[in-house]
Scaffold this motif. Sequence first.
Motif, PDB file in Angstrom:
ATOM      1  N   ALA A 149       0.796  -1.150   0.274  1.00  0.00           N
ATOM      2  CA  ALA A 149      -0.546  -0.200  -0.097  1.00  0.00           C
ATOM      3  C   ALA A 149       0.740   1.443   0.006  1.00  0.00           C
ATOM      4  O   ALA A 149       0.704   2.436  -0.652  1.00  0.00           O
ATOM      5  CB  ALA A 149      -0.545  -0.285   1.353  1.00  0.00           C
ATOM      6  N   GLY A 150       1.699   1.247   0.686  1.00  0.00           N
ATOM      7  CA  GLY A 150       3.372   2.387   0.880  1.00  0.00           C
ATOM      8  C   GLY A 150       3.275   2.604  -0.597  1.00  0.00           C
ATOM      9  O   GLY A 150       3.407   4.082  -1.083  1.00  0.00           O
ATOM     10  N   PHE A 151       4.143   1.431  -0.922  1.00  0.00           N
ATOM     11  CA  PHE A 151       4.488   1.473  -2.339  1.00  0.00           C
ATOM     12  C   PHE A 151       3.274   2.288  -3.339  1.00  0.00           C
ATOM     13  O   PHE A 151       3.914   2.568  -4.275  1.00  0.00           O
ATOM     14  CB  PHE A 151       5.197   0.910  -2.873  1.00  0.00           C
ATOM     15  N   THR A 152       2.285   1.824  -2.813  1.00  0.00           N
ATOM     16  CA  THR A 152       1.020   2.132  -4.313  1.00  0.00           C
ATOM     17  C   THR A 152       1.597   3.637  -4.447  1.00  0.00           C
ATOM     18  O   THR A 152       1.262   4.619  -5.051  1.00  0.00           O
ATOM     19  CB  THR A 152      -0.297   1.492  -4.329  1.00  0.00           C
ATOM     20  N   GLY A 153       0.980   4.536  -2.747  1.00  0.00           N
ATOM     21  CA  GLY A 153       0.638   5.326  -2.711  1.00  0.00           C
ATOM     22  C   GLY A 153       1.351   6.490  -2.983  1.00  0.00           C
ATOM     23  O   GLY A 153       1.797   7.403  -3.586  1.00  0.00           O
ATOM     24  N   ILE A 154       2.919   6.388  -3.684  1.00  0.00           N
ATOM     25  CA  ILE A 154       3.722   6.794  -3.944  1.00  0.00           C
ATOM     26  C   ILE A 154       4.573   6.958  -5.379  1.00  0.00           C
ATOM     27  O   ILE A 154       5.073   7.612  -5.460  1.00  0.00           O
ATOM     28  CB  ILE A 154       5.375   7.133  -2.984  1.00  0.00           C
ATOM     29  N   ILE A 155       3.832   5.077  -5.571  1.00  0.00           N
ATOM     30  CA  ILE A 155       4.216   4.930  -7.344  1.00  0.00           C
ATOM     31  C   ILE A 155       3.240   5.282  -7.869  1.00  0.00           C
ATOM     32  O   ILE A 155       3.294   6.449  -9.161  1.00  0.00           O
ATOM     33  CB  ILE A 155       4.955   3.561  -7.238  1.00  0.00           C
ATOM     34  N   ILE A 156       1.859   5.718  -7.385  1.00  0.00           N
ATOM     35  CA  ILE A 156       1.046   5.877  -8.226  1.00  0.00           C
ATOM     36  C   ILE A 156      -0.190   6.976  -7.613  1.00  0.00           C
ATOM     37  O   ILE A 156      -0.320   7.813  -8.881  1.00  0.00           O
ATOM     38  CB  ILE A 156      -0.172   4.386  -8.362  1.00  0.00           C
ATOM     39  N   GLY A 157       0.382   7.570  -6.506  1.00  0.00           N
ATOM     40  CA  GLY A 157      -0.544   8.721  -5.523  1.00  0.00           C
ATOM     41  C   GLY A 157      -0.390   9.576  -6.154  1.00  0.00           C
ATOM     42  O   GLY A 157      -1.516  10.929  -6.618  1.00  0.00           O
ATOM     43  N   PRO A 158       0.980  10.209  -6.503  1.00  0.00           N
ATOM     44  CA  PRO A 158       1.264  11.709  -7.384  1.00  0.00           C
ATOM     45  C   PRO A 158       0.061  12.009  -8.454  1.00  0.00           C
ATOM     46  O   PRO A 158      -0.182  12.937  -8.985  1.00  0.00           O
ATOM     47  CB  PRO A 158       2.790  11.967  -7.791  1.00  0.00           C
ATOM     48  N   ALA A 159       0.214  10.861  -9.288  1.00  0.00           N
ATOM     49  CA  ALA A 159      -0.289  10.841 -10.650  1.00  0.00           C
ATOM     50  C   ALA A 159      -2.455  11.216 -10.100  1.00  0.00           C
ATOM     51  O   ALA A 159      -2.928  11.740 -10.689  1.00  0.00           O
ATOM     52  CB  ALA A 159      -0.457   9.735 -11.504  1.00  0.00           C
ATOM     53  N   VAL A 160      -2.935   9.988  -9.139  1.00  0.00           N
ATOM     54  CA  VAL A 160      -4.255  10.067  -8.709  1.00  0.00           C
ATOM     55  C   VAL A 160      -4.038  11.628  -8.053  1.00  0.00           C
ATOM     56  O   VAL A 160      -4.950  12.283  -8.636  1.00  0.00           O
ATOM     57  CB  VAL A 160      -4.389   9.347  -8.092  1.00  0.00           C
ATOM     58  N   LEU A 161      -3.305  12.296  -7.037  1.00  0.00           N
ATOM     59  CA  LEU A 161      -3.560  13.795  -6.769  1.00  0.00           C
ATOM     60  C   LEU A 161      -3.545  14.386  -7.888  1.00  0.00           C
ATOM     61  O   LEU A 161      -4.381  15.874  -7.048  1.00  0.00           O
ATOM     62  CB  LEU A 161      -2.537  13.989  -5.602  1.00  0.00           C
ATOM     63  N   ARG A 162      -2.528  14.732  -8.840  1.00  0.00           N
ATOM     64  CA  ARG A 162      -2.547  15.712  -9.770  1.00  0.00           C
ATOM     65  C   ARG A 162      -4.225  14.970 -10.430  1.00  0.00           C
ATOM     66  O   ARG A 162      -4.674  16.681 -11.082  1.00  0.00           O
ATOM     67  CB  ARG A 162      -1.116  15.748 -11.058  1.00  0.00           C
ATOM     68  N   LEU A 163      -4.580  14.718 -11.181  1.00  0.00           N
ATOM     69  CA  LEU A 163      -5.642  14.095 -12.056  1.00  0.00           C
ATOM     70  C   LEU A 163      -7.148  14.668 -11.519  1.00  0.00           C
ATOM     71  O   LEU A 163      -7.674  15.186 -11.721  1.00  0.00           O
ATOM     72  CB  LEU A 163      -5.894  12.326 -12.027  1.00  0.00           C
ATOM     73  N   LEU A 164      -6.691  14.657  -9.904  1.00  0.00           N
ATOM     74  CA  LEU A 164      -8.779  14.695  -9.211  1.00  0.00           C
ATOM     75  C   LEU A 164      -8.048  16.931  -8.433  1.00  0.00           C
ATOM     76  O   LEU A 164      -8.551  17.172  -7.642  1.00  0.00           O
ATOM     77  CB  LEU A 164      -8.332  14.180  -7.500  1.00  0.00           C
ATOM     78  N   HIS A 165      -7.388  16.870  -8.876  1.00  0.00           N
ATOM     79  CA  HIS A 165      -6.801  18.589  -8.505  1.00  0.00           C
ATOM     80  C   HIS A 165      -6.154  18.870  -6.750  1.00  0.00           C
ATOM     81  O   HIS A 165      -7.294  19.089  -6.308  1.00  0.00           O
ATOM     82  CB  HIS A 165      -8.302  19.218  -9.022  1.00  0.00           C
TER      83      HIS A 165
END
Lengths: 231, 124
Positions: free
Chosen positions: A156-172
């Motif tokens: 879960a931690g690695f998901t957060g830091i690998i995919i997270g940045p794109a998710v956060l950008r996409l959701l503004h």
Amino acid sequence: MQPFLLAVFFIALTVGIYFFMNLLYLKFHYSVLMPALTATSLIILFLSFTDVSYNAYMVGGEWIDRLLGPAVVALAIPLYKQRKLLFENLMPIFTGTLAGVMIGLTTGITLAKSLGFSDVLVSSLLPKSITSPVAMEIAEQIGGIPSLAAVFVMIAGFTGIIIGPAVLRLLHIDTAIGLGMGYGASAHGIGTAKALEYGAREASVSSVAMSLSAIFGSFLAPLFAWLFHLI
Amino acid sequence: MKLLVLLLQIGFLYGFFILGQLLRELFSIPLPGSILGLILMFTALSLKLFPLRWVDSGATLLLAFLPLFFIPATVGIVDYFDVFTGKGVLLIVVLILSTILTMAGSGLTSQYLSRRSEAGKELS
């Protein structure tokens, strides 16, 4: 070998590998070099090559393990230091943490159950967004396997830091509160290290979110496990 | 001397952990003893029962080495490697999906609420 010497040897091995891997991480700063991942993998490799059982390793390992409890208590100190930030943003932080914990528990259970995974696996997976030492205790309490829980927490931690940045950008999601809460509530300590790349305030929010998630998760995970007939 | 202070502080934190464990067993509280200890420690600091410096450097040291402390328990995965074979790979998909939804939920909720309260403050 005598149990005492064996214990000393495995403690020294674990601490030594950890320090070396930590130096490597501090030098290069790639997420995949985080000592929690590299040191654990190296020790597993060592055990498989030398044919030492996990139980034999734990004769020493358990002494290191014993520091987990006080380390969780120590989380109260950064939380106390951030109390101003916490109380000034009480509603967003409390509600955001609660939303994160409840979404994590509900989606974790329903997805894993609908794919037909056993109760033991679902219970081990449930506390995945909660910091490892607490997640292991929660998993044990609801019939899961602590070491599996620890590995799921890492994923879960690695998901957060690998995919997270794109998710956060996409959701503004771009405010310090939004970013810090996103990383801390989903990716615990690993996420908090990532939040520091955005700024000190983001990291503070993330560390508050991580500690609160651990507290809320301890209350809610057993409740959700019971609601979904895992216990 | 400095080492002694650190050891005393870690001992003090350990005491809160033990206290949490005792309360848990005494009253059958369904919470980890360490979390009870955390809550007690936060309450004690908030009530100013003792100053922050009594625990500060010990806590900082323990938290700096937190990843080391959970290595032994994580190594226990050696006994469960078969979990990730075959269908088990889907567990990773579940973990990824659920983690992203958790992140989106907590991030969106808190950002929305903090923007709303800030807009409220500017109006008043």
